[in-house]
Structures are given as C-alpha cells and as structure tokens.
Design a protein around this motif. Sequence first.
Motif, PDB file in Angstrom:
ATOM      1  N   ASN A  86       6.973  25.385  -5.062  1.00  0.00           N
ATOM      2  CA  ASN A  86       7.247  24.099  -5.672  1.00  0.00           C
ATOM      3  C   ASN A  86       6.696  24.059  -7.087  1.00  0.00           C
ATOM      4  O   ASN A  86       5.797  23.289  -7.417  1.00  0.00           O
ATOM      5  CB  ASN A  86       6.641  22.954  -4.826  1.00  0.00           C
ATOM      6  N   LEU A  87       7.192  24.941  -7.933  1.00  0.00           N
ATOM      7  CA  LEU A  87       6.725  24.968  -9.305  1.00  0.00           C
ATOM      8  C   LEU A  87       7.227  23.781 -10.109  1.00  0.00           C
ATOM      9  O   LEU A  87       6.736  23.527 -11.210  1.00  0.00           O
ATOM     10  CB  LEU A  87       7.170  26.285  -9.968  1.00  0.00           C
ATOM     11  N   GLN A  88       8.231  23.041  -9.566  1.00  0.00           N
ATOM     12  CA  GLN A  88       8.721  21.884 -10.283  1.00  0.00           C
ATOM     13  C   GLN A  88       7.719  20.740 -10.263  1.00  0.00           C
ATOM     14  O   GLN A  88       7.921  19.735 -10.945  1.00  0.00           O
ATOM     15  CB  GLN A  88      10.044  21.398  -9.691  1.00  0.00           C
ATOM     16  N   HIS A  89       6.631  20.861  -9.517  1.00  0.00           N
ATOM     17  CA  HIS A  89       5.621  19.817  -9.454  1.00  0.00           C
ATOM     18  C   HIS A  89       4.661  19.862 -10.631  1.00  0.00           C
ATOM     19  O   HIS A  89       3.742  19.052 -10.700  1.00  0.00           O
ATOM     20  CB  HIS A  89       4.829  19.942  -8.145  1.00  0.00           C
ATOM     21  N   ILE A  90       4.810  20.824 -11.529  1.00  0.00           N
ATOM     22  CA  ILE A  90       3.897  20.941 -12.653  1.00  0.00           C
ATOM     23  C   ILE A  90       4.338  19.990 -13.764  1.00  0.00           C
ATOM     24  O   ILE A  90       5.532  19.840 -14.049  1.00  0.00           O
ATOM     25  CB  ILE A  90       3.874  22.397 -13.167  1.00  0.00           C
ATOM     26  N   ASN A  91       3.338  19.317 -14.392  1.00  0.00           N
ATOM     27  CA  ASN A  91       3.561  18.468 -15.556  1.00  0.00           C
ATOM     28  C   ASN A  91       4.605  17.375 -15.279  1.00  0.00           C
ATOM     29  O   ASN A  91       5.598  17.232 -15.982  1.00  0.00           O
ATOM     30  CB  ASN A  91       4.003  19.298 -16.764  1.00  0.00           C
ATOM     31  N   GLN A  92       4.352  16.598 -14.255  1.00  0.00           N
ATOM     32  CA  GLN A  92       5.234  15.476 -13.934  1.00  0.00           C
ATOM     33  C   GLN A  92       4.603  14.176 -14.409  1.00  0.00           C
ATOM     34  O   GLN A  92       3.377  14.062 -14.497  1.00  0.00           O
ATOM     35  CB  GLN A  92       5.492  15.406 -12.429  1.00  0.00           C
ATOM     36  N   LYS A  93       5.439  13.210 -14.687  1.00  0.00           N
ATOM     37  CA  LYS A  93       4.960  11.890 -15.067  1.00  0.00           C
ATOM     38  C   LYS A  93       5.422  10.870 -14.033  1.00  0.00           C
ATOM     39  O   LYS A  93       6.445  11.048 -13.374  1.00  0.00           O
ATOM     40  CB  LYS A  93       5.469  11.508 -16.460  1.00  0.00           C
ATOM     41  N   LEU A  94       4.644   9.810 -13.925  1.00  0.00           N
ATOM     42  CA  LEU A  94       4.903   8.798 -12.907  1.00  0.00           C
ATOM     43  C   LEU A  94       4.842   7.418 -13.559  1.00  0.00           C
ATOM     44  O   LEU A  94       3.833   7.070 -14.195  1.00  0.00           O
ATOM     45  CB  LEU A  94       3.883   8.902 -11.771  1.00  0.00           C
ATOM     46  N   ILE A  95       5.900   6.658 -13.400  1.00  0.00           N
ATOM     47  CA  ILE A  95       5.983   5.296 -13.944  1.00  0.00           C
ATOM     48  C   ILE A  95       6.222   4.341 -12.777  1.00  0.00           C
ATOM     49  O   ILE A  95       7.220   4.459 -12.061  1.00  0.00           O
ATOM     50  CB  ILE A  95       7.119   5.162 -14.976  1.00  0.00           C
ATOM     51  N   ILE A  96       5.302   3.421 -12.573  1.00  0.00           N
ATOM     52  CA  ILE A  96       5.398   2.478 -11.460  1.00  0.00           C
ATOM     53  C   ILE A  96       5.241   1.064 -12.007  1.00  0.00           C
ATOM     54  O   ILE A  96       4.253   0.741 -12.681  1.00  0.00           O
ATOM     55  CB  ILE A  96       4.316   2.758 -10.390  1.00  0.00           C
ATOM     56  N   LEU A 147       0.844  -1.193   0.000  1.00  0.00           N
ATOM     57  CA  LEU A 147       0.000   0.000   0.000  1.00  0.00           C
ATOM     58  C   LEU A 147       0.875   1.236   0.000  1.00  0.00           C
ATOM     59  O   LEU A 147       1.858   1.306   0.729  1.00  0.00           O
ATOM     60  CB  LEU A 147      -0.926   0.011   1.224  1.00  0.00           C
ATOM     61  N   MET A 148       0.490   2.218  -0.833  1.00  0.00           N
ATOM     62  CA  MET A 148       1.215   3.483  -0.888  1.00  0.00           C
ATOM     63  C   MET A 148       0.218   4.605  -1.095  1.00  0.00           C
ATOM     64  O   MET A 148      -0.607   4.567  -2.008  1.00  0.00           O
ATOM     65  CB  MET A 148       2.260   3.480  -1.995  1.00  0.00           C
ATOM     66  N   ASP A 149       0.293   5.615  -0.249  1.00  0.00           N
ATOM     67  CA  ASP A 149      -0.583   6.782  -0.319  1.00  0.00           C
ATOM     68  C   ASP A 149       0.276   8.011  -0.567  1.00  0.00           C
ATOM     69  O   ASP A 149       1.085   8.392   0.286  1.00  0.00           O
ATOM     70  CB  ASP A 149      -1.379   6.916   0.981  1.00  0.00           C
ATOM     71  N   CYS A 150       0.096   8.612  -1.740  1.00  0.00           N
ATOM     72  CA  CYS A 150       0.840   9.821  -2.103  1.00  0.00           C
ATOM     73  C   CYS A 150      -0.115  10.966  -2.424  1.00  0.00           C
ATOM     74  O   CYS A 150       0.186  11.807  -3.285  1.00  0.00           O
ATOM     75  CB  CYS A 150       1.749   9.545  -3.300  1.00  0.00           C
ATOM     76  N   GLY A 151      -1.260  10.978  -1.790  1.00  0.00           N
ATOM     77  CA  GLY A 151      -2.246  12.002  -2.074  1.00  0.00           C
ATOM     78  C   GLY A 151      -1.740  13.406  -1.786  1.00  0.00           C
ATOM     79  O   GLY A 151      -1.068  13.656  -0.773  1.00  0.00           O
ATOM     80  N   MET A 152      -2.035  14.348  -2.680  1.00  0.00           N
ATOM     81  CA  MET A 152      -1.691  15.768  -2.512  1.00  0.00           C
ATOM     82  C   MET A 152      -0.191  15.994  -2.382  1.00  0.00           C
ATOM     83  O   MET A 152       0.247  16.926  -1.720  1.00  0.00           O
ATOM     84  CB  MET A 152      -2.411  16.341  -1.288  1.00  0.00           C
ATOM     85  N   THR A 153       0.615  15.150  -3.017  1.00  0.00           N
ATOM     86  CA  THR A 153       2.064  15.386  -3.004  1.00  0.00           C
ATOM     87  C   THR A 153       2.508  16.115  -4.267  1.00  0.00           C
ATOM     88  O   THR A 153       3.259  17.090  -4.195  1.00  0.00           O
ATOM     89  CB  THR A 153       2.815  14.053  -2.872  1.00  0.00           C
ATOM     90  N   ILE A 154       2.078  15.658  -5.420  1.00  0.00           N
ATOM     91  CA  ILE A 154       2.445  16.279  -6.695  1.00  0.00           C
ATOM     92  C   ILE A 154       1.324  17.240  -7.077  1.00  0.00           C
ATOM     93  O   ILE A 154       0.371  16.866  -7.755  1.00  0.00           O
ATOM     94  CB  ILE A 154       2.659  15.217  -7.790  1.00  0.00           C
ATOM     95  N   CYS A 155       1.408  18.458  -6.604  1.00  0.00           N
ATOM     96  CA  CYS A 155       0.302  19.407  -6.742  1.00  0.00           C
ATOM     97  C   CYS A 155       0.703  20.597  -7.607  1.00  0.00           C
ATOM     98  O   CYS A 155       1.812  21.131  -7.490  1.00  0.00           O
ATOM     99  CB  CYS A 155      -0.158  19.908  -5.369  1.00  0.00           C
ATOM    100  N   ASP A 156      -0.211  21.006  -8.450  1.00  0.00           N
ATOM    101  CA  ASP A 156      -0.052  22.209  -9.257  1.00  0.00           C
ATOM    102  C   ASP A 156      -0.594  23.385  -8.462  1.00  0.00           C
ATOM    103  O   ASP A 156      -1.773  23.391  -8.093  1.00  0.00           O
ATOM    104  CB  ASP A 156      -0.813  22.057 -10.574  1.00  0.00           C
TER     105      ASP A 156
END
Length: 594
Positions: free
Chosen positions: A462-472, A431-440
């Motif tokens: 934290n403007l670097q959080h915009i337009n990120q991709k996630l591969i899991i 289980l992994m909860d990453c809610g509200m971490t990568i926020c625009d």
Amino acid sequence: HSSIAAASQSSRGGDSADSSDIKRAKKRGSYNCGRCGLPKKGHNCNIKTPISATTTPADSSLSVVSVPSSAVSAFRQPPSNLRRALSFDGLEDRASGLDLLRLDDRADADSFVEPDLESDLDLDVDFDSSGLPASIRWDVLRRLPPAGLLSAAKVCKGWRETARKLWRATEELKLRVPAKVHVGFVASMLQKCPGIVRLSLRMESDFDSTMLACIAFSCPNLESMEISIFDTATNRINGDELGRFVADKRNLKSLKMEGCSNLGGFVICSSSLSTLWLSDLHSLSKMVFNCPQLREISLEFSCQENDSTDLITMIEGFGRSCLKLQNIHIASMRLSHTAVLALTAAQLRGLRMLSLVLGSELTDASVAAIASSYPNLELLDLSGSGISDSGIGMICNVFPETLKRLLLALCPNVTSSGIQFATAQLPLLELMDCGMTICDPNFPDPTADGNDCESQKTSTTNLQHINQKLIIKHSRLKKLSLWGCTGLDALYLNCPELIDLNLNSCRNLISERLLLQCPTLENVHASGCQDMLVGAIQSQVHNAFPAVDNHSPSKRLPDGSKRVRVPYLLSGESPEPDKKRRRIERLPCNVLVD
C-alpha cells in the motif's frame, strides 16, 4: 436544659427567684429519650433513625458505595476496561450505576452522593455523649472509608449502631482483594452488607470456586457482578461452575468477568440476564446461551493462533435463544465472512451496535451482508478488517440517517479518500476512529512494542498511503482518532463540535500543513509527534480562538432595570473601535504529550 425550663416557669408564675438559686444542669447525658422524651429506663423507642445513606470510599484496599435507588439514575455508567467499542464515555448517558472508579480518586466533598434526609430530621433528635445529633453523626460517618468506619464503630454504642446501619444500607460494594488476603476477608465484608445488589471485585489474588460460592451464599439479591483480574492473578473458574452460578442467581442482570481462559465450555441459562461480558476466552468446546432477555453481549478471545472455537455455531445460537440482542461485540482472529453470514441469518431485528474486531478475513462483501440485514445500526466497528473504500461507500449509502459511531482502526485498505467520503456522507457521525489506516510502510508500527492483539503489520504493497492529505468538515463530529497515521502529511479540520482529537504517532504530519478550526476543542493527544508539530498545535488551539469579542452594545431597558445586548442595526449607533468591549473567555485546550 432543666435550668432554662425552671427559669421560664418561674417568670410565668410571677415568682421572683434569684438566678443564683437556680441549680446548674448536669453535664452528663440526659435521662430522657432524645427521640420521644420519655424516660430511658425500661423504655424501647419505636422511632427509628433514617437508613438511606452513601458510604463513599477513600483510597484503600476496600471500597463501599451505597446509593438510594432514587439517586442512581442521576449518574452515568462507568466506562469499563473490559470493553472497547460498546461504551464511549461522554457520548452516551446511561442510568445503570455510578462511576465508582472516578469516585475512588476524588477527595472533595462534591464527589459524595447526598441522600435526602430532610423529611426525617424532625424524628431524629437523638444525641450522643458529645451532643452530636444522630442525623449529623450519620452524615459524617457515611463519608468515612471502610477502615475508618470500622474504627468509628468502637467509639460508643451510638456510633456502633450507626455504623451497623450504614453497612446494612449498602447496595453497591467494590472490593480490591490484595494478593495475600484470604477468602474469609471477602466473606466478612459481604456478611456486613446483606442488601448488596451490585458487586465489583478487583482481584489481585486468584479467583476460584470458593470465592464464587462465597458470593453466591452472601449475596442472595445480587443483580450485577463485575470481576476484574490483575496480571498477577488467575481466574480458575470453569464453565460448569459459571453456568451453575448464573442459573442459581434468579435476579442477576449483568455479569462482567475477565480472565476466562479456563472456562473450556459453558451453558448459560438465565431468564433475567441482560448484559454479559467475557474476555480472554480460548478454545471453547461449546457455547450455549439460553437468555431470552439478553440485550448486550461482549466476547473477547485471546490472540493465540491455535484457538479452535467454533464461532459460526455460537452465532447461529443467537438467532434461536437471544432474539432481543441490541449490542454485539466479538473480538477474534477467527472472524470470517461465513461468520458474518451466520449473523445475518440470525435476523436480530433489534440490533443497534455491532462490533466485529480483528477479523482480517472480513471484506467488502461482509459489509454488504451487514448493510442488507441491519439497516438501523448506530455503531459499527470493523477494526482490523480487510474492507476498502468501496465498503465505506456501502456504509454511507445504507446508514446516513442512523450511524453515529464508525470505527475503522487497523484497516490497511482504507485511504484518506474513503475517510473524507464517510465524514461527508454521514451527517449524524459523532465519533470516528481511523487509527493505523493511513500508514507509511517506512515508519515502524507504533504498537509493535505493546501487547495489544490488534497490532498488525501494515501491508508493504500500500505505497499509495504515503503523503496523503485529509480534509474534514463536519458539524456534529465530537471525537476523531487518527493515531498512528504515519502516511498523513496534511490535515485540515473544520469541526465546530469537536472536543477530542487523537494525533498520537502522526510522525509525518507537517506543521505548515495543519489547520484546526475547532473552537470547542478540549483535548489534543500528540504523543510521539515532532516538536514542530506540537508547537503548531499549541499555537493554533491557544491563539487562534483566545477569546470572542462581544461586538453588540449594551443598553438598559426603559425602566433601567436590566442591561441587554442590542445589535448595531437596531440601535442606530455605529461601533466604536476604541471602546473597550467585554471578551467571552473559553476554557483552554489541553495538548497531551509524553
């Protein structure tokens, strides 16, 4: 019965008797005891009816559940709304109770608990006036809701006796106390069930010292108590009253209570208490725990800025009197790195689950202190903290062989790179909860309208959080939560064991950049997402794996008794493309939208 017996005797004796001469049996009750056969007049039968049963409620204001001790282990502990981090349904089976909230909502017969009465059926041959055996009467009445059981007791003496035994056999009781119900209502129900060991009250009226004294007097063998407080009710219990109650209950093992804003301070001393959950705490002057058997503690504080509770002193006390602690959950805005250092100094060697929520002052240094002192953690919840990807790297270096659940919701310094690194380096993660971490920062907070104290403003730096991709890509991950990740625009998942995916409020996720390779997915939460994204999710989960072709041919054994699957390389035959093959269907995935 007498006519049948007379006919059989005359045929054996050789006497010819006409059937018209045989008198018909009376239709009223028998004069002999149904258990032993002796005349009822002046007779007290020593053969007792069985008393193990289950009374499962329907939807009413009163709910009663009685469970034989041998049947309790077959059920899983219910998930409680008092806790968030230490209990996850579907991931861990616990044998400490029934899921009563689920039983209340079910109306089918499968939801009832069946007692084992086979060994007692030969003794229980008593019949009532309608010819119903006592064993069947018992099995029917135990399925009635409490109101129906009270009405059934007025039918006749036999029904009243069966109902009385059902009440006395009750071991687990759940009451919903409406707002206008007096304490005498609860007292009358508790007096009917002297053998209660597990009690759950859902209070819509105020919970005060009178109600607590009633419970203490009526339930001498109480082992577990849970008090849920509705919004319209108030918990008026103070710390001294709670401490006296726990000290007097020598068998009490579990105590869960909501709305503890009026405690002020308390001293809890118990040699049997193993689980303690208290919520809505505020400005406690003292907190003393003298519970050598305590294994799980959950303390949730109110989110008021003027809270003056000394968490450091409280945590230091764990190392002196609660050395067997395994699960710790503390939710407070006053959590700091100093509190973490006090926890590491306590040296709780059996600690397996640690949840420190809403501590915005917790940093990567706090993670380092936790990792150095408790290397065997299975659950780590640092939601609402200030840790970064460096802290995630330390977690991955220390817990690769133990950590199964990682919760990092509301951590604004965590990026998609840190999440990908965690899933790649933690092979046992379920289980992994990453809610509200990568926020625009340009998108509004989806939790801003709620009352949840975990809602925090996303840092505009934290403007670097915009337009990120996630591969899991993970082989054991079962639940993944990315709720509120508005800075995420591409998601690629390859998780063959994933069953639950939360994408609520992922408003910036592009449908063309979504790929779900999760054949066992059962639920996808997509509330607040764009319509095109919802359509893409439905298309992928419904069409990507609609069925699995069974390409192996079917052959019988040499004796022709059974058909078995044989690979083509062993059968010497080539696959026939035009031949119809069986298709193995799988359960459809649910896409949950508002």
